[in-house]
Design a protein around this motif. Structure first.
Motif, PDB file in Angstrom:
ATOM      1  N   SER A 614       0.819  -1.277   0.017  1.00 30.73           N
ATOM      2  CA  SER A 614       0.057   0.186   0.065  1.00 30.73           C
ATOM      3  C   SER A 614       0.891   1.229  -0.098  1.00 30.73           C
ATOM      4  CB  SER A 614      -1.108  -0.161   1.067  1.00 30.73           C
ATOM      5  OG  SER A 614      -1.600  -1.112   1.380  1.00 30.73           O
ATOM      6  N   GLY A 615       2.055   1.464   0.937  1.00 31.78           N
ATOM      7  CA  GLY A 615       2.618   2.408   0.961  1.00 31.78           C
ATOM      8  C   GLY A 615       3.401   2.717  -0.449  1.00 31.78           C
ATOM      9  N   ASN A 616       3.651   1.918  -1.275  1.00 37.09           N
ATOM     10  CA  ASN A 616       4.162   2.003  -2.335  1.00 37.09           C
ATOM     11  C   ASN A 616       3.427   1.978  -3.486  1.00 37.09           C
ATOM     12  OD1 ASN A 616       7.075   2.211  -1.712  1.00 37.09           O
ATOM     13  ND2 ASN A 616       7.482  -0.002  -1.262  1.00 37.09           N
ATOM     14  N   CYS A 617       2.049   1.835  -3.318  1.00 34.71           N
ATOM     15  CA  CYS A 617       0.842   1.899  -4.258  1.00 34.71           C
ATOM     16  C   CYS A 617       1.340   0.937  -5.484  1.00 34.71           C
ATOM     17  CB  CYS A 617       0.755   3.158  -4.885  1.00 34.71           C
ATOM     18  SG  CYS A 617       0.510   4.604  -3.648  1.00 34.71           S
ATOM     19  N   ARG A 618       1.460  -0.437  -5.075  1.00 36.52           N
ATOM     20  CA  ARG A 618       1.801  -1.299  -6.039  1.00 36.52           C
ATOM     21  C   ARG A 618       1.517  -2.932  -5.524  1.00 36.52           C
ATOM     22  NH1 ARG A 618       8.358  -1.154  -5.865  1.00 36.52           N
ATOM     23  NH2 ARG A 618       8.562  -2.118  -3.759  1.00 36.52           N
ATOM     24  N   VAL A 619       1.288  -3.809  -6.390  1.00 36.91           N
ATOM     25  CA  VAL A 619       1.074  -5.139  -5.999  1.00 36.91           C
ATOM     26  C   VAL A 619       2.215  -5.772  -6.486  1.00 36.91           C
ATOM     27  CG1 VAL A 619      -0.156  -7.254  -6.450  1.00 36.91           C
ATOM     28  CG2 VAL A 619      -1.439  -4.878  -6.460  1.00 36.91           C
ATOM     29  N   GLN A 620       2.987  -6.604  -5.640  1.00 32.83           N
ATOM     30  CA  GLN A 620       3.965  -7.543  -5.922  1.00 32.83           C
ATOM     31  C   GLN A 620       3.597  -8.976  -5.977  1.00 32.83           C
ATOM     32  OE1 GLN A 620       8.084  -6.371  -4.507  1.00 32.83           O
ATOM     33  NE2 GLN A 620       7.024  -4.829  -2.944  1.00 32.83           N
ATOM     34  N   VAL A 621       4.111  -9.871  -6.681  1.00 31.73           N
ATOM     35  CA  VAL A 621       3.936 -11.365  -6.933  1.00 31.73           C
ATOM     36  C   VAL A 621       5.106 -11.852  -6.648  1.00 31.73           C
ATOM     37  CG1 VAL A 621       2.880 -13.075  -8.468  1.00 31.73           C
ATOM     38  CG2 VAL A 621       2.140 -10.554  -8.733  1.00 31.73           C
ATOM     39  N   PHE A 622       5.029 -13.092  -5.847  1.00 32.18           N
ATOM     40  CA  PHE A 622       6.345 -13.658  -5.354  1.00 32.18           C
ATOM     41  C   PHE A 622       5.679 -15.219  -5.481  1.00 32.18           C
ATOM     42  CE2 PHE A 622       8.432 -10.418  -2.927  1.00 32.18           C
ATOM     43  CZ  PHE A 622       7.548  -9.627  -2.517  1.00 32.18           C
ATOM     44  N   LYS A 623       7.025 -16.108  -5.663  1.00 30.91           N
ATOM     45  CA  LYS A 623       6.928 -17.320  -5.725  1.00 30.91           C
ATOM     46  C   LYS A 623       6.552 -17.852  -4.248  1.00 30.91           C
ATOM     47  CE  LYS A 623       9.699 -18.933  -9.741  1.00 30.91           C
ATOM     48  NZ  LYS A 623      10.945 -19.454  -9.867  1.00 30.91           N
ATOM     49  N   PRO A 624       6.035 -19.203  -3.990  1.00 30.37           N
ATOM     50  CA  PRO A 624       6.025 -19.589  -2.552  1.00 30.37           C
ATOM     51  C   PRO A 624       7.630 -19.447  -1.655  1.00 30.37           C
ATOM     52  CG  PRO A 624       4.931 -20.931  -3.939  1.00 30.37           C
ATOM     53  CD  PRO A 624       5.774 -20.036  -5.051  1.00 30.37           C
ATOM     54  N   THR A 625       8.429 -19.626  -2.538  1.00 33.32           N
ATOM     55  CA  THR A 625       9.895 -19.597  -2.060  1.00 33.32           C
ATOM     56  C   THR A 625      10.313 -18.001  -1.725  1.00 33.32           C
ATOM     57  OG1 THR A 625      10.973 -19.329  -4.237  1.00 33.32           O
ATOM     58  CG2 THR A 625      10.653 -21.641  -3.092  1.00 33.32           C
ATOM     59  N   GLY A 626       9.426 -17.145  -1.929  1.00 35.83           N
ATOM     60  CA  GLY A 626       9.866 -15.571  -1.848  1.00 35.83           C
ATOM     61  C   GLY A 626      10.408 -14.924  -2.827  1.00 35.83           C
ATOM     62  N   GLN A 627      10.902 -15.543  -3.810  1.00 35.73           N
ATOM     63  CA  GLN A 627      11.282 -14.877  -5.355  1.00 35.73           C
ATOM     64  C   GLN A 627      10.390 -13.875  -6.084  1.00 35.73           C
ATOM     65  OE1 GLN A 627      12.932 -17.362  -8.108  1.00 35.73           O
ATOM     66  NE2 GLN A 627      13.499 -15.823  -9.422  1.00 35.73           N
ATOM     67  N   VAL A 628      10.602 -12.735  -6.018  1.00 35.54           N
ATOM     68  CA  VAL A 628       9.920 -11.838  -6.695  1.00 35.54           C
ATOM     69  C   VAL A 628       9.782 -12.080  -8.095  1.00 35.54           C
ATOM     70  CG1 VAL A 628      11.335  -9.809  -6.893  1.00 35.54           C
ATOM     71  CG2 VAL A 628       8.770  -9.493  -7.265  1.00 35.54           C
ATOM     72  N   ILE A 629       8.530 -12.094  -8.733  1.00 31.39           N
ATOM     73  CA  ILE A 629       8.547 -12.278 -10.425  1.00 31.39           C
ATOM     74  C   ILE A 629       7.899 -11.306 -11.224  1.00 31.39           C
ATOM     75  CG2 ILE A 629       8.494 -14.819  -9.980  1.00 31.39           C
ATOM     76  CD1 ILE A 629       5.419 -14.868 -10.529  1.00 31.39           C
ATOM     77  N   ARG A 630       6.979 -10.225 -10.530  1.00 27.06           N
ATOM     78  CA  ARG A 630       6.406  -9.287 -11.175  1.00 27.06           C
ATOM     79  C   ARG A 630       6.083  -8.291 -10.115  1.00 27.06           C
ATOM     80  NH1 ARG A 630       3.142  -8.111 -15.726  1.00 27.06           N
ATOM     81  NH2 ARG A 630       3.235  -5.957 -15.943  1.00 27.06           N
ATOM     82  N   VAL A 631       6.149  -6.960 -10.552  1.00 23.64           N
ATOM     83  CA  VAL A 631       5.547  -5.936  -9.805  1.00 23.64           C
ATOM     84  C   VAL A 631       4.643  -4.859 -10.632  1.00 23.64           C
ATOM     85  CG1 VAL A 631       6.335  -3.814  -8.267  1.00 23.64           C
ATOM     86  CG2 VAL A 631       7.532  -5.663  -8.134  1.00 23.64           C
ATOM     87  N   PHE A 632       3.525  -4.480 -10.337  1.00 23.32           N
ATOM     88  CA  PHE A 632       2.889  -3.707 -11.002  1.00 23.32           C
ATOM     89  C   PHE A 632       2.008  -2.616 -10.580  1.00 23.32           C
ATOM     90  CE2 PHE A 632      -1.417  -5.488 -10.434  1.00 23.32           C
ATOM     91  CZ  PHE A 632      -1.363  -6.760  -9.885  1.00 23.32           C
ATOM     92  N   GLY A 633       1.640  -1.757 -10.960  1.00 23.99           N
ATOM     93  CA  GLY A 633       1.019  -0.465 -10.178  1.00 23.99           C
ATOM     94  C   GLY A 633       1.618   0.677 -10.176  1.00 23.99           C
ATOM     95  N   GLY A 634       1.424   1.477  -9.186  1.00 19.66           N
ATOM     96  CA  GLY A 634       1.982   3.040  -9.398  1.00 19.66           C
ATOM     97  C   GLY A 634       1.050   3.824  -8.339  1.00 19.66           C
ATOM     98  N   LEU A 635       1.754   4.926  -7.966  1.00 15.91           N
ATOM     99  CA  LEU A 635       0.842   6.018  -7.682  1.00 15.91           C
ATOM    100  C   LEU A 635       0.157   6.693  -8.741  1.00 15.91           C
ATOM    101  CD1 LEU A 635      -0.318   7.856  -4.989  1.00 15.91           C
ATOM    102  CD2 LEU A 635       2.026   9.000  -5.450  1.00 15.91           C
ATOM    103  N   GLY A 636      -1.290   6.857  -8.515  1.00 14.88           N
ATOM    104  CA  GLY A 636      -1.944   7.726  -9.685  1.00 14.88           C
ATOM    105  C   GLY A 636      -3.500   7.398  -9.523  1.00 14.88           C
ATOM    106  N   THR A 637      -4.168   8.106  -9.980  1.00 12.91           N
ATOM    107  CA  THR A 637      -5.817   7.919 -10.005  1.00 12.91           C
ATOM    108  C   THR A 637      -6.173   7.264 -11.418  1.00 12.91           C
ATOM    109  OG1 THR A 637      -6.060  10.015 -11.138  1.00 12.91           O
ATOM    110  CG2 THR A 637      -6.071   9.816  -8.563  1.00 12.91           C
TER     111      THR A 637
END
Length: 669
Positions: A614-637
């Protein structure tokens, strides 16, 4: 027109209309059947008056044919009985409105679909009357209670005798905005609030309407005062909890600092000794290589050229090896973490971070759930632009899809209720509400029991509804003991074992309960012996501590419990059986894999974790092991951007639904 209307109340209207038409051919008595000698005689005697009278009577003939529709209730299709007017100016019978509204809090006008809020139990009785309709009912011989008067002789048509009277009748004036009648200027009053003009009769009703609206204003002020009291109470509890945390943390740090100091000093001394030994060996090798090189240069030139070549090759190879070891000697860096009071080693190796942009030319996946590779490619190549945005709630929060109806449930923090939406048409079909509900935050479902669970942050409990929307009970109350809560937020269910996981945010723990509220277990809380300094004496006592700091969300899979530790900016995964920690990842920051005030998380069908940062205004997608595979979103309307993520859900078909409390939207991806 008279032949189409067959209901008895309009028979009188038909007879009066016929009499009115005959009145054009009679002198002053409408019941007389004697016609005048000729229309030309009437026009020759009073030519100007006759033209104006005929002009006035023609619209009366046309409008009288439609009077039956004006005084007809659109609900019961009968003559209006005790008519009441809605704010949209449409009029219905009092009894019909009472049956139509029933127990609804908000209803729609049957004609124009305008949404109207019910204010109090006597809302229908307090609605204003339609003076224009009342006048029509009296004109046709029906009072406001629906009783037909005796109209054996309809009212005589007013006659115009001279030009002076006719000119006075058409004198210009001001039209009342309510009843549309034209009145003299001194009979018209303009409202300073709405800037509209009313006649004397409608002005009295307008003042009564404003008095009724004052009740709504007072009610809103009372609600605002109640909200402020709950916020003050919540803030005071949080401050007290923070003070308690400060004391506990200080005692823990004071007790553990000496033990950790000796441990880290020993570790640092060992590292220094090991480094010094390796450095001495390297220095000795360098000195020896240098000495050999100097002797080779100072020695006499040998007649054998092969020996000179071999000596050069050996010195060159030895020098390359020593130079490589020197360059690698200081590669590993040791950093002291003041916050965690620990030594951390950083190898300095670059990390191959995943790209935030979608893969444009990625292969198309028929079934993303077919394998792990296909699911990863699905997330990386997906263009996260919402195909629909729902804006019917001021501050939407937790969301979920029911397992029995596939309807979407959206928690409305300001509306004190949960909206139930039909997903295909995005239409609200009902609401879950209770007088006890103050601030619904998150929602979960128990399919085997057909129950719905809603956490209430201000009421410090969990509300339980049936799948039909009936309020069943509440679980828990404010407190720190087992089975009690302080500002609970996240909630999840284990349908196989019929257990409820409640994130007790104020008490920094996750409680596991039975559906009836009986305590089973908790996660994140432990009891240990702690050395405590008191009165110049070190004492040992039992201390309850927690590794969680303001957790906000939880998700349950077949064998895991995933907890969002918002205060620490970490994702912590536990074994569902023995409650032991399996893995944790994340930190505070703005880079990929880091968080700032994360609030919600969810798990897709293959166990991939989606976190609402929420503080970074985005959604992060992780593997069950904790590896990030995708970040999308951003601050805006704009579409695809967020203001503050407050709810997230992933369906079995990988449809992602995200609520945004600051942009007041629910986004469908």
């Amino acid at each position: 027109m008279a032949e189409k209307v067959k209901r008895p109340p309009f028979f009188t209207l038909k007879r009066w209309q016929s009499a009115k038409e005959n009145g054009l051919k009679t002198p002053m008595t409408p019941t007389s059947s004697q016609p005048q000698d000729s229309p030309s005689q009437f026009r020759s005697n009073t030519p100007s008056v006759s033209r104006k009278v005929n002009f006035d009577l023609k619209p009366r003939k046309l409008s009288a044919g439609g009077i039956s529709e004006l005084i007809q209730c659109a609900l019961c299709l009968e003559v209006l009985h005790n008519p009441k007017m809605l704010p949209c100016q449409h009029t219905f019978c009092t009894a019909c409105l009472s049956v139509y509204i029933a127990d609804l809090v908000i209803f729609e006008c049957p004609l124009c679909r305008t949404r109207v809020q019910v204010l109090g139990p006597n809302f229908v009785e307090n609605l204003p009357s339609n003076l224009y309709i009342d006048s029509l009912l009296q004109l046709v011989g029906i009072n406001t209670n629906g009783v037909t008067k005796n109209l054996e002789t309809p009212p005589p048509t007013p006659s115009v005798t001279n030009n002076a009277q006719n000119n006075e009748f058409f004198n210009p004036g001001t039209r009342c905005v309510h009843c549309k009648s034209i009145c003299e200027n001194f009979d018209i009053t303009q409202c300073d609030h709405c800037k509209l003009k009313f006649c004397r009769i409608c002005w009295t009703q307008h003042l009564e309407d404003m008095r009724i609206q004052l009740k709504s204003i007072v009610k809103q002020l009372d609600t605002a005062a109640s909200h402020l009291e709950h916020k003050i109470e919540h803030y005071k509890d949080r401050c007290d909890r923070i003070a308690e945390q400060i004391k506990i943390a200080a005692d823990e740090k004071i007790a553990a600092i000496f033990e950790e100091k000796d441990k880290m000093l020993m570790e640092a001394a060992n590292m220094q000794k090991s480094s010094e030994m390796s450095a001495l060996a390297l220095q000795a090798s360098l000195a020896e290589a240098k000495s050999v090189a100097n002797r080779a240069m100072d020695s006499c030139v040998s007649d054998n050229e092969n020996d000179r070549v071999k000596t050069f090759i050996n010195l060159h190879q030895n020098a390359v090896t020593l130079l490589s070891e020197v360059s690698k000697w200081d590669t590993e860096r040791v950093v002291f973490d003041k916050e965690n009071f620990s030594l951390e080693k950083d190898s300095g190796t670059p990390i191959d971070s995943e790209s935030e942009d979608p893969v444009v030319d990625g292969p198309k996946q028929n079934n993303p759930l077919e394998s792990e590779e296909s699911l990863i490619m699905h997330y990386r190549s997906r263009n996260f632009i919402p195909h629909f945005q729902w804006r019917k709630s001021a501050r939407p929060c937790g969301i979920g899809v029911s397992p029995w109806s596939n309807h979407l449930y959206v928690c409305g923090m300001d509306s004190h209720s949960v909206f139930v939406m039909e997903r295909s048409q995005a239409k609200i079909i009902t609401r879950l509400s209770s007088e006890e509900m103050l601030c619904p935050v998150q929602i979960a479902f128990m399919k085997s029991l057909g129950e719905i669970y809603v956490t209430d942050k201000w009421k410090h409990c969990v509300h339980v509804f049936s799948k039909d929307g009936e309020y069943l009970r509440s679980i828990g109350q404010k407190g720190s003991r087992l089975g009690m809560f302080r500002s609970p937020e996240g909630i999840a269910t284990d349908n196989a074992n019929q257990q409820i996981y409640v994130v007790d945010t104020g008490n920094d723990r996750v409680q596991i309960l039975q559906p009836d509220g009986k305590f089973i277990d908790q996660i994140g809380v432990a009891t240990k012996q702690q050395v405590h300094y008191s009165s110049s004496v070190w004492e040992s006592k039992e201390l309850t501590c927690t590794e969680l700091n303001s957790p906000t969300s939880v998700a349950v899979t077949n064998d895991r419990v995933i907890i969002l530790d918002s205060g620490n900016g970490r994702i912590k995964i536990y074994n569902k059986q023995d409650k032991g920690k399996i893995i944790e990842f994340g930190s505070m920051g703005q880079r990929k894999g880091q968080f700032r005030h994360p609030e919600v998380l969810t798990v897709d069908p293959m166990g991939y974790i989606l976190v609402g940062d929420s503080g970074n205004c985005r959604v992060q997608v992780f593997k069950p092991t904790g590896q990030v595979i995708r970040v999308f979103g951003g601050l805006g309307t704009q579409a695809g951007k967020f203001g503050w993520i407050s709810g997230i859900h992933v369906t079995k078909q990988l449809d992602i639904i995200i609520s945004d409390t600051k942009n007041h939207t629910v986004n469908f991806f």
